[in-house]
Every structure is written in structure tokens, then in C-alpha cells.
Design an enzyme around this catalytic site. Structure first.
Site: not given
Length: 416
Positions: A144, A230, A259
């Protein structure tokens, strides 16, 4: 224009006027402080999602908010048509913080991943001499990285891809945690990058075998391929290390962050790499109106400094041990909760049910009714990612709630 509304009114408004691209838990949050959030009626909940690990420093951390307020009074946005006095300082700070030569500030995590793809492809053409338009980026199953059309072209999640094609070429998807498949894929001379999460968060907190990341790094060096890590969810102390890749001593060629680097205040993301990679990008080839704005620069520095000053790496590691220890005790006496896995404060509890069952969802609704909010992923997996400032007393109270709810569910299912 904004008025105080009830939880029911807020949900009805979103349902009527908003795109139905999420299925939220039935709780409406109005205020947050530290590890707690409050609904419109003033009910308090432990937050065990942390906005998908964006609020590692806790909700509305006063240092981050104060830095944000002070900068907002002076200058928020210039675009990159001009220099601003904060961006260069922030770039220097994050480069030294994570150990790279260059930083590219963007906004969302998906935007950072899109940027990484562009940089790696151009590097492949200019530095590896891959023929034009033939560059390949290797990804892994269950990944993801975001929801843009380019990113989902490498997804194996049918929900993310169905009816959204045609898809972008140039990706090869292989099995996760399979070194033989990885070596074979990277041997293709047209491969420019390996794009991977060190722990697959959205998939259900899947950890690779010990040594997988280290060996992946070695294979990337062997085949002259950029290791694109990532760490948008796993980075910034979430897993009990500053980066999840630190657990294996891996320093990726390219680090992708988002984030928590803003402490959950504004969208900020980063791509970090060394000069030999980043310098392939020239003026006019990539950009973002908001990317690198002075507000983001100030907030990022303060949010990352809070991680160090408050020793949140150490607390994440210690509280993760407490959580998994308590949940393992639950697994040993429960037939409903069958497995706990994770690192630091990125953990998942697997429910003995099928992915299309509502049991995990119903458990999360019951957790909410008992003062703790979490969210299932892939049907039967509940992800638990509280703010990293949580104390041991609070953690044990939360584990009590989780244990009580799960055992009550199990008892009710037996009676049925």
C-alpha cells in the site's frame, strides 16, 4: 459558518454531502489532546489508530501547535517561485536527521511516492542507461503506497484497482518476503527501483522474515537498483526505532516519509536521497505549489525534534513490548483472538474469522463503546497504533478494555 452539531447530525451531513470513499467507525471526533479524543457530546476515547500513524506525538502537541501558530502569523505560502527563509533550514535539518544529501518536500504520502517514482525512473534512464520508456519498478504483493492511478497500478488489492483502469505500465509485482523471486526480478537490466514497505501496515501489519530487508539491500546493490523504502506509516519512531529499516541496519537509497513528520497537523511528506540520485531532477521537471511551504518547514522541524526530546523511540519500543505481552496472554486463553504481531507500537490482532465477516468490525464498535477507538483492516485484522506518548498505566488500561471486549464477544458467540 461552522456551528456546533451533534454526532448524529455530523454523520448525516457527511453521508448526504460527502463522497462515500470511506466507511468510518460510528464516532464523531471534535477534540483531541495527547492520547485522547473526544466526541461532540464530550465522551472521551483512547485513540488506537493515531490517524493511521500520523499523530505519533499525540493530538495537538503544544510545541508543534505553537510553532505552527507563530509561523502562521508571519507567512504560510509563497509557492516555489520564490525562496522562503524556512525551507533551506528544514531541508538541512531533515537531511542531517536521517542521513541524506538532499530532501524534496511534498504534501501527501501519495505525492511523495509519485515523486519517488519519477526520480527513480529518470535516474534509470540517465545513470543506468535503461532504454527510453522501458524502466521497471519492482513492487511486492499486498503493498500500500497510496491511491493515485499510477500507484494503484502496482497494487494487488482488488478493491483499490477494480474499475479504475487502464493502469500505468512499468511495474512488476512479486511475492513479498521472497528473496529468490526478488533476485530474479532485479536481474532484469531495465529495473530501476525496488519499492517496498519495511512492514506492510495497511495489509495488516505483516513483518518480513529477519534479514529480508538487509538481503534486499544487498540484492539492490548487486543489480544496481535503487532501494525505495516507503516509511510513511512505519517511520518516525512508530515501530520502536526511528525508522523500521533501522531494525536491520538498512539505510535505503531513497527514503519516503509522511504522516507523523508534521505531528498530524498539516500534510507534509518527504523524499530523501543522495546527490547522485536527486540531482537528475532539474527546474521545471517536478514541483508542487504547496510543497516546501514555510509553514510545513517549521512544523516538520518541531515535530521531529519532539520525537527526540521526548524519547518517543524508546517509549514506542517499551510500550510495544507491554502491548504484545498482554495480547499474547489474551491469545493463549481465547479462541477468537488467534495471533498478535508487530513492532514497537505498530501492532495487529488477528481475529479467527474470515475477511468478509463483520466480527472484527463489531469488536471495534464495542471497543468504541468502552472508550477505545481502533479500526479493522482486511476484514479480520484489527490494527492498534496509539500515540507514542502513551504511558504504561494507560497501556495496561487499554489492554484491559481490549481483553474484556474480546472475551465478552467470544462468550456471546459460544452462547449463540
Amino acid at each position: 459558518m461552522m456551528q456546533k452539531v451533534s454526532s448524529q447530525q455530523a454523520m448525516e451531513l457527511e453521508n448526504e454531502y460527502g463522497c462515500h470513499n470511506y466507511h468510518p467507525l460510528p464516532v464523531v471526533l471534535e477534540r483531541g489532546e495527547g492520547v485522547f479524543v473526544y466526541d461532540c457530546e464530550g465522551e472521551r476515547y483512547y485513540d488506537f489508530l493515531s490517524a493511521y500513524s500520523a499523530v505519533n506525538q499525540g493530538h495537538c502537541h503544544p510545541r508543534i501547535i505553537n510553532a505552527m501558530i507563530e509561523q502562521t502569523k508571519k507567512l504560510t505560502l509563497t509557492s516555489r517561485a520564490f525562496y522562503n527563509d524556512k525551507l533551506g533550514q528544514a531541508e538541512k535539518y531533515v537531511c542531517e536527521y536521517f542521513g541524506y544529501d538532499k530532501a524534496l518536500f511534498m504534501n501527501s504520502g501519495a505525492e511523495a511516492n509519485e515523486s519517488a517514482i519519477k526520480i527513480v525512473r529518470k535516474w534509470g534512464y540517465l545513470k543506468k542507461n535503461i532504454p527510453d520508456n522501458e524502466a521497471v519498478i519492482v513492487a511486492v504483493e499486498r503493498n500500500f503506497h497510496g491511491r493515485t492511478t499510477t500507484i494503484i497500478s502496482a497494487s494487488t488489492d482488488e478493491q483499490a484497482t477494480k474499475n479504475f483502469g487502464p493502469f500505468m505500465p512499468g511495474f512488476q509485482v512479486i511475492a513479498y518476503d521472497d528473496l529468490a523471486a526478488l533476485d530474479e526480478a532485479l536481474a532484469n537490466p531495465n529495473v530501476a527501483g525496488l519499492w517496498i514497505e519495511p512492514i506492510q501496515g495497511e495489509a495488516g501489519v505483516y513483518l518480513p522474515q529477519d534479514g529480508y530487508l538487509k538481503k534486499a539491500q544487498e540484492l539492490c546493490k548487486k543489480h544496481n537498483v535503487i532501494l525505495m523504502m516507503d516509511e510513511i506509516q512505519t517511520g518516525v519512531a512508530r515501530t520502536g526505532a526511528m525508522l523500521a529499516s533501522d531494525h536491520e541496519g538498512v539505510h535505503p537509497d531513497m527514503l519516503i516519509l509522511g504522516k507523523a513528520i508534521s505531528g498530524g497537523t498539516i500534510p507534509v511528506s518527504l523524499v530523501l536521497c543522495n546527490d547522485d540520485i536527486m540531482d537528475v531532477i532539474h527546474p521545471g521537471e517536478h514541483g508542487s505549489t504547496y510543497g516546501g511551504n514555510p509553514l510545513a518547514a517549521v512544523v516538520t522541524v518541531e515535530a521531529l525534534q519532539v520525537i527526540k526530546d521526548e524519547k518517543l523511540v524508546e517509549n514506542s519500543n517499551a510500550m510495544g513490548e507491554v502491548f504484545r505481552g498482554r495480547m499474547q496472554q489474551l491469545v493463549e486463553k481465547s479462541k477468537l483472538a488467534t495471533l498478535v504481531r508487530g513492532k514497537g507500537l505498530m501492532n495487529a490482532l488477528v481475529i479467527n474469522d474470515t475477511e468478509d465477516s463483520s466480527t472484527a468490525w463489531d469488536i471495534c464498535v464495542s471497543l468504541k463503546e468502552n472508550g477505545l477507538i481502533a479500526k479493522p483492516t482486511h476484514g479480520n485484522i484489527i490494527r492498534f497504533t496509539p500515540p507514542l506518548i502513551i504511558t504504561e498505566e494507560q497501556m495496561n488500561e487499554c489492554c484491559d478494555i481490549i481483553e474484556r471486549v474480546v472475551l465478552e464477544f467470544e462468550s456471546a458467540m459460544v452462547e449463540e
